[in-house]
Design an enzyme around this catalytic site. Structure first.
Site, PDB file in Angstrom:
ATOM      1  N   ALA A  19       0.792  -1.241   0.000  1.00 55.87           N
ATOM      2  CA  ALA A  19       0.000   0.000   0.000  1.00 55.87           C
ATOM      3  C   ALA A  19       0.816   1.280   0.000  1.00 55.87           C
ATOM      4  O   ALA A  19       0.262   2.347  -0.267  1.00 55.87           O
ATOM      5  CB  ALA A  19      -0.945   0.005   1.207  1.00 55.87           C
ATOM      6  N   VAL A  72       3.631 -10.333   2.018  1.00 54.58           N
ATOM      7  CA  VAL A  72       2.625 -11.225   1.424  1.00 54.58           C
ATOM      8  C   VAL A  72       3.121 -12.663   1.257  1.00 54.58           C
ATOM      9  O   VAL A  72       2.332 -13.553   0.942  1.00 54.58           O
ATOM     10  CB  VAL A  72       2.096 -10.699   0.062  1.00 54.58           C
ATOM     11  CG1 VAL A  72       1.267  -9.447   0.254  1.00 54.58           C
ATOM     12  CG2 VAL A  72       3.219 -10.492  -0.942  1.00 54.58           C
ATOM     13  N   ASN A  98      -1.947  -5.815  -4.651  1.00 49.35           N
ATOM     14  CA  ASN A  98      -1.118  -4.820  -5.356  1.00 49.35           C
ATOM     15  C   ASN A  98       0.382  -5.001  -5.103  1.00 49.35           C
ATOM     16  O   ASN A  98       1.210  -4.503  -5.856  1.00 49.35           O
ATOM     17  CB  ASN A  98      -1.578  -3.430  -4.895  1.00 49.35           C
ATOM     18  CG  ASN A  98      -0.712  -2.312  -5.413  1.00 49.35           C
ATOM     19  OD1 ASN A  98      -0.729  -2.015  -6.599  1.00 49.35           O
ATOM     20  ND2 ASN A  98       0.077  -1.692  -4.530  1.00 49.35           N
ATOM     21  N   SER A 154      -0.136  -6.407 -15.199  1.00 48.18           N
ATOM     22  CA  SER A 154       0.570  -5.378 -15.969  1.00 48.18           C
ATOM     23  C   SER A 154       0.362  -5.679 -17.449  1.00 48.18           C
ATOM     24  O   SER A 154       0.284  -6.854 -17.845  1.00 48.18           O
ATOM     25  CB  SER A 154       2.072  -5.392 -15.660  1.00 48.18           C
ATOM     26  OG  SER A 154       2.753  -4.558 -16.589  1.00 48.18           O
ATOM     27  N   TYR A 167       9.686 -10.519 -14.365  1.00 50.01           N
ATOM     28  CA  TYR A 167       8.511  -9.707 -13.998  1.00 50.01           C
ATOM     29  C   TYR A 167       7.360  -9.963 -14.972  1.00 50.01           C
ATOM     30  O   TYR A 167       6.208 -10.146 -14.558  1.00 50.01           O
ATOM     31  CB  TYR A 167       8.917  -8.232 -13.999  1.00 50.01           C
ATOM     32  CG  TYR A 167       7.795  -7.270 -13.702  1.00 50.01           C
ATOM     33  CD1 TYR A 167       7.271  -7.148 -12.416  1.00 50.01           C
ATOM     34  CD2 TYR A 167       7.251  -6.470 -14.709  1.00 50.01           C
ATOM     35  CE1 TYR A 167       6.238  -6.258 -12.143  1.00 50.01           C
ATOM     36  CE2 TYR A 167       6.227  -5.576 -14.452  1.00 50.01           C
ATOM     37  CZ  TYR A 167       5.717  -5.478 -13.160  1.00 50.01           C
ATOM     38  OH  TYR A 167       4.698  -4.597 -12.893  1.00 50.01           O
ATOM     39  N   ALA A 169       6.838 -12.630 -16.771  1.00 50.95           N
ATOM     40  CA  ALA A 169       6.302 -13.979 -16.517  1.00 50.95           C
ATOM     41  C   ALA A 169       5.444 -13.980 -15.248  1.00 50.95           C
ATOM     42  O   ALA A 169       4.400 -14.639 -15.187  1.00 50.95           O
ATOM     43  CB  ALA A 169       7.453 -14.974 -16.389  1.00 50.95           C
TER      44      ALA A 169
HETATM   45  N1  LIG Z   1       4.366   1.616 -11.993  1.00 52.77           N
HETATM   46  C1  LIG Z   1       4.001   1.047 -13.143  1.00 52.77           C
HETATM   47  O1  LIG Z   1       4.266   1.548 -14.246  1.00 52.77           O
HETATM   48  C2  LIG Z   1       3.238  -0.251 -13.109  1.00 52.77           C
HETATM   49  C3  LIG Z   1       2.760  -0.767 -14.331  1.00 52.77           C
HETATM   50  C4  LIG Z   1       2.052  -1.952 -14.325  1.00 52.77           C
HETATM   51  C5  LIG Z   1       1.802  -2.595 -13.143  1.00 52.77           C
HETATM   52  N2  LIG Z   1       2.281  -2.077 -11.976  1.00 52.77           N
HETATM   53  C6  LIG Z   1       1.984  -2.793 -10.751  1.00 52.77           C
HETATM   54  O2  LIG Z   1       1.331  -1.917  -9.859  1.00 52.77           O
HETATM   55  C7  LIG Z   1       1.645  -2.282  -8.503  1.00 52.77           C
HETATM   56  C8  LIG Z   1       2.218  -1.090  -7.745  1.00 52.77           C
HETATM   57  O3  LIG Z   1       3.361  -0.626  -8.430  1.00 52.77           O
HETATM   58  P1  LIG Z   1       4.212   0.645  -7.974  1.00 52.77           P
HETATM   59  O4  LIG Z   1       4.555   1.385  -9.189  1.00 52.77           O
HETATM   60  O5  LIG Z   1       3.530   1.353  -6.848  1.00 52.77           O
HETATM   61  O6  LIG Z   1       5.541  -0.103  -7.495  1.00 52.77           O
HETATM   62  P2  LIG Z   1       6.279  -0.145  -6.098  1.00 52.77           P
HETATM   63  O7  LIG Z   1       7.441  -1.060  -6.279  1.00 52.77           O
HETATM   64  O8  LIG Z   1       6.542   1.232  -5.607  1.00 52.77           O
HETATM   65  O9  LIG Z   1       5.176  -0.784  -5.164  1.00 52.77           O
HETATM   66  C9  LIG Z   1       5.142  -2.140  -4.825  1.00 52.77           C
HETATM   67  C10 LIG Z   1       4.805  -2.240  -3.362  1.00 52.77           C
HETATM   68  O10 LIG Z   1       4.849  -3.627  -2.996  1.00 52.77           O
HETATM   69  C11 LIG Z   1       5.542  -3.721  -1.778  1.00 52.77           C
HETATM   70  N3  LIG Z   1       6.136  -5.044  -1.621  1.00 52.77           N
HETATM   71  C12 LIG Z   1       7.258  -5.549  -2.198  1.00 52.77           C
HETATM   72  N4  LIG Z   1       7.490  -6.791  -1.735  1.00 52.77           N
HETATM   73  C13 LIG Z   1       6.492  -7.071  -0.857  1.00 52.77           C
HETATM   74  C14 LIG Z   1       6.187  -8.194  -0.037  1.00 52.77           C
HETATM   75  N5  LIG Z   1       6.962  -9.301  -0.018  1.00 52.77           N
HETATM   76  N6  LIG Z   1       5.087  -8.140   0.753  1.00 52.77           N
HETATM   77  C15 LIG Z   1       4.293  -7.031   0.756  1.00 52.77           C
HETATM   78  N7  LIG Z   1       4.543  -5.936   0.011  1.00 52.77           N
HETATM   79  C16 LIG Z   1       5.629  -5.964  -0.779  1.00 52.77           C
HETATM   80  C17 LIG Z   1       6.598  -2.628  -1.808  1.00 52.77           C
HETATM   81  O11 LIG Z   1       7.044  -2.305  -0.508  1.00 52.77           O
HETATM   82  C18 LIG Z   1       5.825  -1.510  -2.483  1.00 52.77           C
HETATM   83  O12 LIG Z   1       5.150  -0.696  -1.541  1.00 52.77           O
HETATM   84  C19 LIG Z   1       2.593  -3.468  -8.615  1.00 52.77           C
HETATM   85  O13 LIG Z   1       1.838  -4.671  -8.586  1.00 52.77           O
HETATM   86  C20 LIG Z   1       3.200  -3.289  -9.994  1.00 52.77           C
HETATM   87  O14 LIG Z   1       3.676  -4.506 -10.524  1.00 52.77           O
HETATM   88  C21 LIG Z   1       3.000  -0.917 -11.934  1.00 52.77           C
END
Ligand SMILES: NC(=O)c1ccc[n+]([C@@H]2O[C@H](COP(=O)([O-])OP(=O)(O)OC[C@H]3O[C@@H](n4cnc5c(N)ncnc54)[C@H](O)[C@@H]3O)[C@@H](O)[C@H]2O)c1
Length: 261
Positions: A19, A72, A98, A154, A167, A169
Protein backbone atom coordinates in the site's frame (compact mmCIF):
# COMPACT_ATOMS: atom_id res chain seq x y z
CA UNK A 1 -4.08 14.29 -5.69
CA UNK A 2 -6.56 11.46 -5.17
CA UNK A 3 -9.54 10.97 -7.44
CA UNK A 4 -13.00 10.88 -5.92
CA UNK A 5 -14.88 8.42 -8.08
CA UNK A 6 -18.64 8.15 -7.81
CA UNK A 7 -18.47 4.47 -6.83
CA UNK A 8 -19.92 4.03 -3.36
CA UNK A 9 -18.08 1.64 -1.03
CA UNK A 10 -19.76 2.76 2.17
CA UNK A 11 -19.84 -0.13 4.62
CA UNK A 12 -17.23 -2.17 2.72
CA UNK A 13 -13.91 -3.21 4.21
CA UNK A 14 -10.99 -3.53 1.79
CA UNK A 15 -7.43 -4.80 2.27
CA UNK A 16 -4.67 -3.35 0.08
CA UNK A 17 -1.24 -5.01 -0.12
CA UNK A 18 1.90 -3.10 -1.09
CA UNK A 19 0.00 0.00 0.00
CA UNK A 20 2.83 2.49 0.47
CA UNK A 21 4.05 2.70 -3.14
CA UNK A 22 2.69 5.58 -5.22
CA UNK A 23 -0.02 3.42 -6.78
CA UNK A 24 -1.01 1.54 -3.61
CA UNK A 25 -1.31 4.81 -1.69
CA UNK A 26 -3.58 6.17 -4.42
CA UNK A 27 -5.86 3.14 -4.05
CA UNK A 28 -6.01 3.56 -0.26
CA UNK A 29 -6.98 7.24 -0.45
CA UNK A 30 -9.53 6.64 -3.22
CA UNK A 31 -11.12 3.71 -1.35
CA UNK A 32 -11.45 5.76 1.82
CA UNK A 33 -12.88 8.66 -0.21
CA UNK A 34 -15.44 6.24 -1.64
CA UNK A 35 -16.52 5.34 1.90
CA UNK A 36 -14.60 2.10 2.50
CA UNK A 37 -12.67 1.20 5.62
CA UNK A 38 -9.21 0.06 4.58
CA UNK A 39 -6.60 -2.29 5.99
CA UNK A 40 -3.48 -0.87 4.33
CA UNK A 41 -0.53 -3.25 4.43
CA UNK A 42 3.08 -3.34 3.32
CA UNK A 43 6.45 -4.73 4.40
CA UNK A 44 7.99 -3.75 7.74
CA UNK A 45 10.51 -1.30 6.21
CA UNK A 46 7.59 0.88 5.12
CA UNK A 47 5.86 1.04 8.53
CA UNK A 48 6.43 4.78 9.06
CA UNK A 49 5.19 5.69 5.58
CA UNK A 50 2.28 3.30 6.08
CA UNK A 51 1.21 4.96 9.30
CA UNK A 52 1.40 8.39 7.66
CA UNK A 53 -0.66 7.10 4.74
CA UNK A 54 -3.35 5.69 7.04
CA UNK A 55 -3.55 9.00 8.92
CA UNK A 56 -3.71 11.02 5.69
CA UNK A 57 -6.42 8.77 4.20
CA UNK A 58 -8.51 8.81 7.39
CA UNK A 59 -8.31 12.59 7.41
CA UNK A 60 -9.74 12.57 3.88
CA UNK A 61 -12.62 10.31 5.01
CA UNK A 62 -15.42 9.42 5.06
CA UNK A 63 -13.96 5.90 5.52
CA UNK A 64 -11.06 5.03 7.81
CA UNK A 65 -7.68 3.41 7.19
CA UNK A 66 -5.37 1.49 9.48
CA UNK A 67 -1.89 0.28 8.58
CA UNK A 68 -0.28 -3.00 9.52
CA UNK A 69 2.89 -4.66 8.30
CA UNK A 70 2.36 -7.63 6.00
CA UNK A 71 4.90 -9.46 3.91
CA UNK A 72 2.63 -11.22 1.42
CA UNK A 73 4.91 -14.27 1.42
CA UNK A 74 4.17 -14.78 5.14
CA UNK A 75 1.02 -16.72 5.99
CA UNK A 76 1.38 -15.52 9.60
CA UNK A 77 1.42 -11.84 8.58
CA UNK A 78 -1.60 -12.33 6.36
CA UNK A 79 -3.51 -14.19 9.08
CA UNK A 80 -2.78 -11.36 11.54
CA UNK A 81 -4.08 -8.78 9.03
CA UNK A 82 -7.25 -10.82 8.61
CA UNK A 83 -7.74 -10.82 12.39
CA UNK A 84 -7.21 -7.05 12.42
CA UNK A 85 -9.87 -6.60 9.73
CA UNK A 86 -12.37 -8.45 11.89
CA UNK A 87 -11.37 -6.70 15.13
CA UNK A 88 -11.32 -3.17 13.70
CA UNK A 89 -13.99 -3.28 11.03
CA UNK A 90 -16.00 -6.48 11.59
CA UNK A 91 -14.86 -8.43 8.51
CA UNK A 92 -13.60 -8.03 4.96
CA UNK A 93 -15.28 -7.55 1.56
CA UNK A 94 -12.46 -6.99 -0.92
CA UNK A 95 -8.72 -7.50 -1.46
CA UNK A 96 -6.51 -5.43 -3.75
CA UNK A 97 -3.52 -7.65 -4.49
CA UNK A 98 -1.12 -4.82 -5.36
CA UNK A 99 2.16 -5.86 -3.68
CA UNK A 100 4.91 -6.74 -6.11
CA UNK A 101 8.58 -6.65 -6.82
CA UNK A 102 8.57 -3.71 -9.23
CA UNK A 103 10.67 -0.75 -8.02
CA UNK A 104 13.31 -3.17 -6.76
CA UNK A 105 13.64 -4.88 -10.18
CA UNK A 106 16.51 -2.52 -10.95
CA UNK A 107 17.59 -1.75 -14.51
CA UNK A 108 16.56 -3.97 -17.41
CA UNK A 109 18.56 -7.19 -17.80
CA UNK A 110 18.62 -9.77 -20.55
CA UNK A 111 17.45 -13.36 -20.08
CA UNK A 112 21.07 -14.41 -19.68
CA UNK A 113 21.88 -11.71 -17.13
CA UNK A 114 19.02 -12.57 -14.77
CA UNK A 115 19.99 -14.80 -11.86
CA UNK A 116 17.98 -17.68 -10.47
CA UNK A 117 17.55 -15.58 -7.31
CA UNK A 118 16.10 -12.67 -9.31
CA UNK A 119 13.64 -15.06 -10.87
CA UNK A 120 12.65 -16.82 -7.64
CA UNK A 121 12.24 -13.62 -5.58
CA UNK A 122 10.04 -11.97 -8.19
CA UNK A 123 7.83 -14.99 -8.75
CA UNK A 124 7.62 -15.66 -5.00
CA UNK A 125 6.28 -12.20 -4.16
CA UNK A 126 4.25 -11.41 -7.29
CA UNK A 127 2.62 -14.79 -7.86
CA UNK A 128 2.91 -16.85 -4.70
CA UNK A 129 2.19 -13.80 -2.52
CA UNK A 130 -0.97 -13.01 -4.49
CA UNK A 131 -2.17 -16.59 -4.06
CA UNK A 132 -1.30 -16.56 -0.34
CA UNK A 133 -3.26 -13.33 0.20
CA UNK A 134 -6.32 -14.78 -1.56
CA UNK A 135 -6.09 -17.89 0.61
CA UNK A 136 -5.86 -15.81 3.78
CA UNK A 137 -8.94 -13.69 3.10
CA UNK A 138 -11.23 -16.31 1.55
CA UNK A 139 -12.69 -17.49 4.90
CA UNK A 140 -13.58 -13.87 5.77
CA UNK A 141 -15.33 -13.42 2.44
CA UNK A 142 -17.28 -16.66 2.91
CA UNK A 143 -18.30 -15.42 6.36
CA UNK A 144 -19.82 -12.29 4.70
CA UNK A 145 -21.53 -14.27 1.91
CA UNK A 146 -19.05 -13.23 -0.80
CA UNK A 147 -16.18 -10.95 -1.70
CA UNK A 148 -14.07 -9.41 -4.44
CA UNK A 149 -10.42 -9.78 -5.35
CA UNK A 150 -8.60 -7.40 -7.68
CA UNK A 151 -5.21 -8.73 -8.76
CA UNK A 152 -2.88 -6.05 -10.09
CA UNK A 153 -1.25 -7.34 -13.25
CA UNK A 154 0.57 -5.38 -15.97
CA UNK A 155 0.21 -4.86 -19.71
CA UNK A 156 3.75 -6.21 -20.04
CA UNK A 157 2.21 -9.68 -19.58
CA UNK A 158 0.57 -9.16 -23.02
CA UNK A 159 3.23 -7.01 -24.68
CA UNK A 160 6.24 -9.07 -23.57
CA UNK A 161 8.55 -6.12 -22.90
CA UNK A 162 12.24 -7.19 -23.03
CA UNK A 163 14.60 -6.75 -20.07
CA UNK A 164 12.19 -7.88 -17.34
CA UNK A 165 11.42 -11.50 -18.30
CA UNK A 166 10.94 -12.58 -14.68
CA UNK A 167 8.51 -9.71 -14.00
CA UNK A 168 6.64 -10.26 -17.28
CA UNK A 169 6.30 -13.98 -16.52
CA UNK A 170 5.11 -13.19 -12.99
CA UNK A 171 2.32 -10.92 -14.21
CA UNK A 172 1.24 -13.46 -16.86
CA UNK A 173 0.99 -15.98 -14.01
CA UNK A 174 -1.12 -13.51 -12.03
CA UNK A 175 -3.55 -13.40 -14.98
CA UNK A 176 -3.79 -17.20 -14.86
CA UNK A 177 -4.33 -17.08 -11.11
CA UNK A 178 -7.19 -14.60 -11.68
CA UNK A 179 -8.97 -17.03 -13.99
CA UNK A 180 -8.37 -20.11 -11.86
CA UNK A 181 -9.44 -18.41 -8.63
CA UNK A 182 -12.53 -16.95 -10.33
CA UNK A 183 -13.63 -20.43 -11.40
CA UNK A 184 -12.94 -21.97 -8.02
CA UNK A 185 -14.36 -19.25 -5.78
CA UNK A 186 -17.46 -18.39 -7.79
CA UNK A 187 -19.38 -21.00 -5.80
CA UNK A 188 -18.84 -18.79 -2.73
CA UNK A 189 -19.96 -15.63 -4.53
CA UNK A 190 -16.36 -14.43 -4.60
CA UNK A 191 -15.42 -12.61 -7.79
CA UNK A 192 -11.79 -12.42 -8.89
CA UNK A 193 -10.68 -9.93 -11.52
CA UNK A 194 -7.52 -8.14 -12.56
CA UNK A 195 -6.39 -4.69 -13.58
CA UNK A 196 -3.35 -4.49 -15.86
CA UNK A 197 -1.86 -1.01 -15.81
CA UNK A 198 0.30 0.32 -18.59
CA UNK A 199 3.46 2.23 -17.71
CA UNK A 200 2.62 4.67 -14.91
CA UNK A 201 4.72 7.78 -14.44
CA UNK A 202 5.48 7.20 -10.77
CA UNK A 203 8.65 7.15 -8.70
CA UNK A 204 9.07 3.36 -9.12
CA UNK A 205 8.99 3.64 -12.91
CA UNK A 206 11.49 6.50 -12.77
CA UNK A 207 13.80 4.35 -10.66
CA UNK A 208 14.03 1.49 -13.16
CA UNK A 209 13.82 3.19 -16.55
CA UNK A 210 16.05 5.67 -18.40
CA UNK A 211 15.16 9.37 -18.37
CA UNK A 212 12.28 10.25 -20.71
CA UNK A 213 11.13 6.64 -21.11
CA UNK A 214 7.58 7.23 -19.86
CA UNK A 215 7.17 10.31 -22.07
CA UNK A 216 8.31 8.37 -25.16
CA UNK A 217 6.06 5.44 -24.29
CA UNK A 218 3.07 7.79 -23.97
CA UNK A 219 3.35 8.72 -27.64
CA UNK A 220 2.37 5.16 -28.64
CA UNK A 221 -0.99 5.39 -26.83
CA UNK A 222 -4.35 6.16 -28.43
CA UNK A 223 -4.64 8.70 -25.60
CA UNK A 224 -1.15 10.07 -26.04
CA UNK A 225 -0.28 11.27 -22.57
CA UNK A 226 1.55 9.97 -19.54
CA UNK A 227 -0.44 7.89 -17.09
CA UNK A 228 -0.73 8.64 -13.37
CA UNK A 229 -1.79 6.40 -10.48
CA UNK A 230 -5.18 8.16 -10.42
CA UNK A 231 -5.91 6.79 -13.92
CA UNK A 232 -6.19 3.33 -12.33
CA UNK A 233 -8.64 4.22 -9.62
CA UNK A 234 -11.89 3.91 -11.58
CA UNK A 235 -11.22 0.37 -12.80
CA UNK A 236 -9.89 -0.87 -9.45
CA UNK A 237 -12.75 0.57 -7.40
CA UNK A 238 -15.34 -0.65 -9.88
CA UNK A 239 -14.04 -4.21 -9.69
CA UNK A 240 -13.73 -3.99 -5.89
CA UNK A 241 -17.34 -2.86 -5.60
CA UNK A 242 -20.73 -4.52 -6.01
CA UNK A 243 -21.26 -2.35 -9.10
CA UNK A 244 -19.27 -4.82 -11.22
CA UNK A 245 -21.68 -7.54 -9.97
CA UNK A 246 -21.53 -10.22 -12.71
CA UNK A 247 -17.93 -9.69 -13.89
CA UNK A 248 -15.38 -12.32 -12.88
CA UNK A 249 -12.19 -13.89 -14.25
CA UNK A 250 -11.39 -10.80 -16.34
CA UNK A 251 -8.29 -8.63 -16.51
CA UNK A 252 -8.94 -5.09 -17.71
CA UNK A 253 -6.09 -3.24 -19.41
CA UNK A 254 -5.86 0.38 -18.30
CA UNK A 255 -3.20 2.00 -20.47
CA UNK A 256 -4.80 4.74 -22.58
CA UNK A 257 -5.07 2.37 -25.54
CA UNK A 258 -1.52 1.14 -25.98
CA UNK A 259 -1.80 -2.65 -25.95
CA UNK A 260 -4.79 -4.25 -27.65
CA UNK A 261 -4.57 -7.92 -26.74
N1 LIG B 1 4.37 1.62 -11.99
C1 LIG B 1 4.00 1.05 -13.14
O1 LIG B 1 4.27 1.55 -14.25
C2 LIG B 1 3.24 -0.25 -13.11
C3 LIG B 1 2.76 -0.77 -14.33
C4 LIG B 1 2.05 -1.95 -14.32
C5 LIG B 1 1.80 -2.60 -13.14
N2 LIG B 1 2.28 -2.08 -11.98
C6 LIG B 1 1.98 -2.79 -10.75
O2 LIG B 1 1.33 -1.92 -9.86
C7 LIG B 1 1.64 -2.28 -8.50
C8 LIG B 1 2.22 -1.09 -7.75
O3 LIG B 1 3.36 -0.63 -8.43
P1 LIG B 1 4.21 0.64 -7.97
O4 LIG B 1 4.56 1.39 -9.19
O5 LIG B 1 3.53 1.35 -6.85
O6 LIG B 1 5.54 -0.10 -7.50
P2 LIG B 1 6.28 -0.15 -6.10
O7 LIG B 1 7.44 -1.06 -6.28
O8 LIG B 1 6.54 1.23 -5.61
O9 LIG B 1 5.18 -0.78 -5.16
C9 LIG B 1 5.14 -2.14 -4.82
C10 LIG B 1 4.81 -2.24 -3.36
O10 LIG B 1 4.85 -3.63 -3.00
C11 LIG B 1 5.54 -3.72 -1.78
N3 LIG B 1 6.14 -5.04 -1.62
C12 LIG B 1 7.26 -5.55 -2.20
N4 LIG B 1 7.49 -6.79 -1.74
C13 LIG B 1 6.49 -7.07 -0.86
C14 LIG B 1 6.19 -8.19 -0.04
N5 LIG B 1 6.96 -9.30 -0.02
N6 LIG B 1 5.09 -8.14 0.75
C15 LIG B 1 4.29 -7.03 0.76
N7 LIG B 1 4.54 -5.94 0.01
C16 LIG B 1 5.63 -5.96 -0.78
C17 LIG B 1 6.60 -2.63 -1.81
O11 LIG B 1 7.04 -2.31 -0.51
C18 LIG B 1 5.83 -1.51 -2.48
O12 LIG B 1 5.15 -0.70 -1.54
C19 LIG B 1 2.59 -3.47 -8.62
O13 LIG B 1 1.84 -4.67 -8.59
C20 LIG B 1 3.20 -3.29 -9.99
O14 LIG B 1 3.68 -4.51 -10.52
C21 LIG B 1 3.00 -0.92 -11.93
Amino acid sequence: MSSRPSIDLTGDVVMVTGATGDIGAEYVCALVSAGADVIATDVAQTAEAGQELADRATELGPGKAVFTTVDVTSDDDLAAAAVLAVERFGGLDALINNAAIYRSLGPKRSLRELSNDDWDTTLRVNVRGSWQAIKAVTPLFIERGGGRVVNISSTVARAGVPGFAHYVASKAAVDGLTRAAARELGAHNIRVNGVAPGLVSDSATEAINPDGYAARSAQTRALAREMTPSDLVGAVLWLASQTSGFVTGQTILVDGGQVFA
